[in-house]
Design a protein around this motif. Structure first.
Motif, PDB file in Angstrom:
ATOM      1  N   VAL C 158       0.843  -1.200   0.000  1.00 40.46           N
ATOM      2  CA  VAL C 158       0.000   0.000   0.000  1.00 40.46           C
ATOM      3  C   VAL C 158       0.878   1.250   0.000  1.00 40.46           C
ATOM      4  O   VAL C 158       0.661   2.188  -0.788  1.00 40.46           O
ATOM      5  N   GLU C 162       1.128   3.868  -3.150  1.00 46.67           N
ATOM      6  CA  GLU C 162       0.769   5.276  -2.943  1.00 46.67           C
ATOM      7  C   GLU C 162       1.949   6.184  -3.299  1.00 46.67           C
ATOM      8  O   GLU C 162       1.753   7.253  -3.880  1.00 46.67           O
ATOM      9  N   VAL C 168      -5.213   3.925  -3.684  1.00 44.17           N
ATOM     10  CA  VAL C 168      -5.197   2.555  -3.182  1.00 44.17           C
ATOM     11  C   VAL C 168      -6.324   2.326  -2.182  1.00 44.17           C
ATOM     12  O   VAL C 168      -6.581   3.166  -1.322  1.00 44.17           O
ATOM     13  N   ALA C 170      -8.150  -1.128   0.161  1.00 45.95           N
ATOM     14  CA  ALA C 170      -7.970  -2.530   0.526  1.00 45.95           C
ATOM     15  C   ALA C 170      -9.272  -3.068   1.084  1.00 45.95           C
ATOM     16  O   ALA C 170     -10.002  -2.365   1.782  1.00 45.95           O
ATOM     17  N   ILE C 196      -5.916  -5.708  -2.327  1.00 48.23           N
ATOM     18  CA  ILE C 196      -5.532  -4.308  -2.509  1.00 48.23           C
ATOM     19  C   ILE C 196      -5.792  -3.938  -3.960  1.00 48.23           C
ATOM     20  O   ILE C 196      -5.418  -4.679  -4.872  1.00 48.23           O
ATOM     21  N   ALA C 198      -5.388  -0.839  -6.811  1.00 48.91           N
ATOM     22  CA  ALA C 198      -4.665   0.412  -7.062  1.00 48.91           C
ATOM     23  C   ALA C 198      -4.967   0.914  -8.462  1.00 48.91           C
ATOM     24  O   ALA C 198      -4.742   0.211  -9.449  1.00 48.91           O
TER      25      ALA C 198
ATOM     26  N   LYS D 185      -6.755   5.663   6.109  1.00 52.20           N
ATOM     27  CA  LYS D 185      -7.659   4.674   5.515  1.00 52.20           C
ATOM     28  C   LYS D 185      -8.271   3.853   6.652  1.00 52.20           C
ATOM     29  O   LYS D 185      -7.625   2.975   7.221  1.00 52.20           O
TER      30      LYS D 185
END
Lengths: 204, 204, 204, 204
Positions: C158, C162, C168, C170, C196, C198, D185
Motif C-alpha cells: 500500500v 501510494e 489505493v 484494501a 488491494i 490500485a 484509511k
C-alpha cells in the motif's frame, strides 16, 4: 514467605493468560481473546456463584476465579483426561475457589448452590437437558453465556433459550493473530466463536 | 453503610460494562468486546502502573482499575469534551485509582511514574513522538498495547515499534452482534480493531 | 463431436470452481471465495490484457480466462512444481488464452504486451521491483490488484503503490465455511486475505 | 457503430460492478464482494435457467446475465420501488436476458421454466413457502443459494432445506473495506452475510 505458597501466581495476569500456559486435550481451549470476551459477557462481580459446564481445560473458571476471589465457581467436566488437566491447571494458577466436579451434566448439578452465572462451554450432546436444568436453578437476575462453534449449537441453543423465555443475543467473534513466518507476520484466523448471552425475563 | 459511598458500584460488572453506560463523545468508545480483549492483551496484574494515552471515554482505564485496585492508572486526554465525560465516568464507576490528566501526549508524560503497561487508544497524530516517549520510560518487563482502526496506524505503529527493538504481534478483532429488527436478530458488524502488542527485547 | 476435444469443460462453472479441482503445491491456492472477490476487484471486461504474477495454481488466470474468452492472460510463475500444476490445470479447464511463462518476476515481463490489469498473487520477495516494472507498463486506465496475507506485504505494498501515485484501497476478506463434523456443521475460518486495488492517477 | 446501441456497456466490468452504479432503495444491495462470492457459489455455466427471488436492485441477476449471455434469468420482486429500480438497472447494464416479474414469491413461480439455479436474496417472510415451491421445480442437478443476514433466516433456512433432503453448507462472509478519512484509511466493516448453498440428494 508467601512465595512458597503461591509459587507461580505472581507471574500470571488476571485475564489474558497465554493459551499454551494451560494443559489441554488436543489444544482444545477457549482461546485467550474469546475467553476475555466470554468473561465480559458473563458480567462478573465479586461473590457470585458460577457454574462452568463442560469446563475443558478450566481456563474460563480460572480467570473467572481471578476476577472474583470471593465467588464460588463449580467446574463440571466428564472427560477424564480433561479432568486431570483441570486439576493441574487449577493448581498452577492457584484457583482456590474453583471446585472441580467430575460429572456428565446435567448430572452433578443438583448438589450445587443456585447459580448467578452459568457458562456452557460444551454440552456434550445434552444441550437441551442442560438448559432445562440450568433454567430451573438460575437466580432471578442471573444469566447464561454459551459458546457455540457449530451452526447447529448456535441455532438450537438460541431457539431453545428463547422458547424458555430468555432474551437472547449473540456476538460472533472472529480473531486473526499474526504469526511469524520467516521475516513476515502472517495473519492466522481462529475459527469463529458465537458467544450467546441469555437473560431471563429481561427485555434488554 | 458502604452503599452511601459507593452508590452504583454494586450493579456493574468488573469488565464487560455495557457501552451505553459510559458518557462518550459521538459514541467513540472502545467497545465492550474489544475492551475485554485489550485488557487481556495488557496482561494486568495487581499493583502495576499503567498509562492510558488518548483515554477517550476512560472505559479501558475504568475496567483496568477494577482489575487492579492497588494499581495506579494515568489517563491522558486532550479533548476537553472527552475530559468532562471521563470525569463523569470515573465518578459513576468509582474508579478511585485512575488519575485523569488533561494533556496532549507526549506532553504530560514526564511527570508520571515509569509505566509497566501502556495502552495507546488514540495518538492524535503524535504516534511517533508518543512511542519515543513511552520507550524511554517503559519498565524492562513492560509492554505496550495499541489499538488501531486505520491501516495507516496499524502499519506505522508496527514498523516504528519494531524499529525500536520491540517484538510485535497484532490481533485483528472482528465482532458482529445480533440486533433486534422486528422479530429477527440481524448480525451487525463493528469495524475491525487491530490490537497491537509490543514487548521490548523479548523473543516471544 | 465437441466433447472429444473439450471433455471436461461442460461440468465446470465459469467462476467458483471448487478448490480441490485444481492441482496445487501444498494446497496453496487463492480459495474459491477470495478468488471471486479478486476477479470482481479486477473489473474484468472482455479482450483485456492481464498479467498474473505469481500464478501459483493458475486458478485466478483460469477463471479470468472464462470471463474474457477474447482476452490475453499471461501467467508468470517461477516455482517448477507450480509450473507443472498450472500446465495441468490449464489443460483440464481448457484455458486456451492463458500463456504460461516460467520466470521469476520482474524477469519475463519485458516481452509481454502492456497490461490493462495486473494481479499480483505472490511477489516472492520482489514486491518493489515488480511494482516498479508493472508501473512502467500499465496502461493509463489500468489497475493493479494484489492479494496480501501478511501484515508486511499489506503495509509495504500500500505504501509503495501510494508513493507511485496510485489511489489505493484494501478489502479484508474473512471467510468461514461450515464443515461437517459428525452430525454438526463446524464453522472453519480461512486466513484473512487483504485484496488491494490500485488505480493510477485516479481520485476515486 | 455498436456504441450507439450499447452506450454504457463498454465501461462496466462483467462482475464487480461498483455498488453505487446501481439504483437502490435505501442502499439495500448485495454488495460487490458478497455478490461475487454469491455468483461463485451459484456455479454459473452458460445457458442455465436461474430464478432470482427477492431481486432487490437486480444486481445479482445483472452480473449473472453477464456470465451467461445464453442463460435465462427470472428476477422476482414485489416491492414497487425496487421494481422500478430494477428496470432502470437492467436497461443501464443492457441485461437483455433478465426477465423482471413483479410478484410476491412464491406467487409468480408457476409460470416460469424449471430452474437450474435459484438465488434467494430475500424471502419477505415467505421463506418456507418459497423453499417448498422451489423444491418442487428445481432440476435434478440444480442448486439453491440463499443469502441470510439474520440469525433467524440462517437457522431456519438451513434446517428447512436439510429437512427437504438437501445437502447444505454455509459460508460466512465478513468484509471490511478501507475508507478515506482525512489522510487515513479507516477499515469499515460490512455486516456479515451467510451464503447458504443447498444441493439436492447430493453427498458432497
Amino acid at each position: 514467605l508467601i512465595k512458597t505458597y503461591e509459587p507461580n501466581l505472581v507471574q500470571y495476569p488476571l485475564i489474558g493468560i497465554a493459551d499454551d500456559e494451560f494443559q489441554t486435550v488436543k489444544k482444545l481451549i477457549t482461546k485467550q481473546e474469546v475467553r476475555a470476551v466470554t468473561l465480559a459477557k458473563l458480567q462478573i462481580q465479586d461473590d457470585l456463584v458460577m457454574w462452568d459446564i463442560g469446563a475443558g481445560s478450566g481456563s474460563v473458571s480460572i480467570e473467572a476465579s481471578n476476577l472474583m476471589p470471593n465467588g464460588r465457581i463449580f467446574a463440571l467436566e466428564r472427560n477424564p483426561a480433561c479432568v486431570g488437566y483441570i486439576q493441574e491447571n487449577l493448581k498452577k494458577f492457584c484457583a482456590r475457589n474453583v471446585k472441580l466436579i467430575e460429572a456428565y451434566a446435567p448430572e452433578g448439578l443438583d448438589e450445587l448452590p443456585d447459580p448467578d452465572r452459568v457458562f456452557i462451554g460444551g454440552a456434550g450432546g445434552q444441550l437441551e437437558d442442560i438448559i432445562d436444568a440450568v433454567d430451573r436453578r438460575l437466580k432471578p437476575e442471573g444469566l447464561i453465556v454459551l459458546n457455540a462453534v457449530t451452526l447447529d449449537t448456535l441455532a438450537k441453543s438460541v431457539e431453545y433459550l428463547e422458547d424458555h423465555g430468555y432474551d437472547v443475543a449473540a456476538s460472533c467473534v472472529n480473531i486473526s493473530r499474526t504469526r511469524k513466518l520467516t521475516e513476515f507476520k502472517l495473519f492466522e484466523a481462529q475459527n469463529p466463536v458465537y458467544i450467546i448471552t441469555a437473560h431471563k425475563g429481561s427485555t434488554h
